[in-house]
Design a protein around this motif. Structure first.
Motif: not given
Length: 483
Positions: A452-460
């Motif tokens: 969850q931490k490693s997911q980029p902001e744009t991915g959300r």
């Protein structure tokens, strides 16, 4: 240098097949050296010959442990370094591991030759099989340093992205041993010495093939300065290889303790001292085959797991963990069924001298291997932890089951006699898998959090799949005044 970027992009199922299958075959082939000896010695020399090779078994396992200490450590270091794209010290890691593995073999044979028959008696030789153990062991010792280097190189070669090459090097040596055993034992009449000569010839050829790989490696270039000891790098390699070493060391301790206990309690039973000892050797060979398949799955996955963990692709790491456990369970269910349904076939394969021996061996095989599924899952979880660099967790987990087995092996026979030694295994398996399950559930939660931490902001902010139903859109085309 060529990078293994595809380890982070190719489907994990395809990668696991590509790496694990050759690794499984490599480990099975390495087992064949000893197993083929057992089969031909059992049929050509008798069960005392099998007991003699069983006495030497702990010494060879110590050697194997030393080779994996440095080989698996270097392999894990290579894989994680690839993922982090920190490859400048890889050649030093490889060179130091090769050198230390060779020196470890030299020390091992020096001790074995110096203490001689006294050492053999200490680890379970009896008056009936001592001379056979001496004849077999004193030939096997000679090849230990090069055999250790070969095994270390096999781990490194797999991590370098060439699992098939490692498998072929082992296969060639095994074929030489398989052909050489009957020729030396039966045609040349060399008996148990012939089995030893065939073994070391196969090991030497495998060593030459692995050593040649260093001239064509993919991700590192070996030179003389690679063998210059580097304390920092060597410490890192040894930390990652501790789990593998402790696993092999615990097998040695279990074998030696069981050899002593089998002789002690067997002498007080109708079976005598040599029948339980010979039966245990056969059961341990079968145990090693299944365990090596499981270890092959986990060790084959090590470069893939290490790379993706280093590259912070935690979702792929989780997928690999699920596949590793799934494959292990399938293999163990099949093997358990075969052992429980057809034990006599496996016992007779190694030679069966008399009804009393067969009766004892069949009973103990069914008991000792009844929960091998727990053993294997527990071991692959420890290797998985080693693959992601969690050395502090991997080391104790790798020997957990074996420590429990030693404790129960000392306690249960007091009440159950010689067969109680074998009942200690399923008891240890149940407790070990329970503790391992707790550790792995916690690891899974940690991986989930890191993912969850490693997911980029744009991915959300990406558009998610819609729910079932009707979607009504109101749109406006530019220039139509909203019509």
């Amino acid at each position: 240098m060529k990078q293994n970027n595809y380890l982070g992009t190719e489907k994990v199922g395809i990668l696991l097949k590509q790496f694990a299958i050759p690794c499984i075959f490599s480990l099975i082939i390495s087992c064949l050296y000893n197993i083929v000896d057992q089969i031909f010695v059992g049929n050509g020399v008798g069960y005392l010959g099998n007991a003699a090779t069983g006495v030497i078994f702990p010494i060879t396992v110590i050697g194997w442990g030393i080779s994996l200490f440095f080989g698996d450590g270097a392999a894990a270091d290579l894989s994680v370094s690839f993922g982090k794209n920190e490859t400048q010290d890889i050649h030093t890691s490889v060179g130091n591991s090769i050198l230390c593995s060779f020196l470890g073999g030299v020390i091992l044979i020096a001790i074995s030759y110096f203490f001689g028959d006294n050492l053999l008696r200490l680890i379970g030789a009896t008056d009936a099989n001592l001379s056979l153990a001496h004849d077999y062991g004193f030939i096997i010792y000679a090849m230990i340093p090069l055999a250790l280097v070969q095994n270390t190189l096999a781990s490194i070669i797999r991590a370098d992205g060439s699992p098939r090459y490692a498998m072929c090097s082992m296969l060639v040596g095994a074929v030489i041993n398989i052909i050489g055993d009957p020729v030396a034992i039966f045609v040349l009449g060399l008996g148990i010495k012939g089995a030893a000569y065939a073994t070391i010839l196969g090991q030497f050829v495998s060593f030459l093939i692995c050593a040649f790989y260093l001239t064509r490696s993919k991700t590192f270039k070996i030179s003389l300065k690679s063998f210059r000891l580097n304390a920092g790098i060597l410490k890192r390699v040894m930390a990652l290889g501790t789990s593998s070493f402790l696993t092999q060391l615990s097998i040695v301790i279990i074998t030696v303790i069981n050899n002593i206990l089998l002789v002690k309690y067997g002498a007080a039973s109708v079976y005598g001292a040599d029948i339980p000892l010979a039966a245990f050797v056969v059961i341990m060979k079968l145990f090693q085959i299944v365990l090596n398949i499981a270890i092959g799955i986990a060790a084959g996955a090590q470069p893939i797991v290490g790379y993706n963990y280093g590259a912070r692709k935690f979702g792929r790491v989780q997928e690999l963990l699920k596949l590793i456990i799934k494959w292990t369970v399938i293999v163990c269910v099949i093997c358990t069924f075969l052992f429980e349904a057809f034990p006599i076939l496996f016992i007779k394969m190694f030679g069966a001298d008399g009804e009393l021996y067969t009766q004892f061996a069949v009973l103990c095989l069914r008991v000792y291997l009844s929960l091998i599924i727990f053993t294997c899952v527990q071991k692959v979880c420890a290797i998985f932890l080693q693959s992601i660099g969690h050395a502090k967790a991997a080391a104790p987990l790798s020997i957990l089951r074996d420590v429990l087995l030693i404790i129960f092996s000392l306690i249960v026979p007091i009440f159950g006699g010689v067969t109680g030694i074998f009942w200690a295994a399923p008891i240890a398996d149940i407790i070990a898998i329970f503790i391992t399950g707790i550790v792995m559930v916690r690891l899974w939660k940690t991986l989930e959090q890191e993912k969850q931490k490693s997911q980029p902001e744009t991915g959300r902010q990406t558009i998610q799949a819609s729910s079932p139903g009707v979607i009504i859109t109101i749109a406006r085309e530019h220039g139509t005044a909203g019509k």
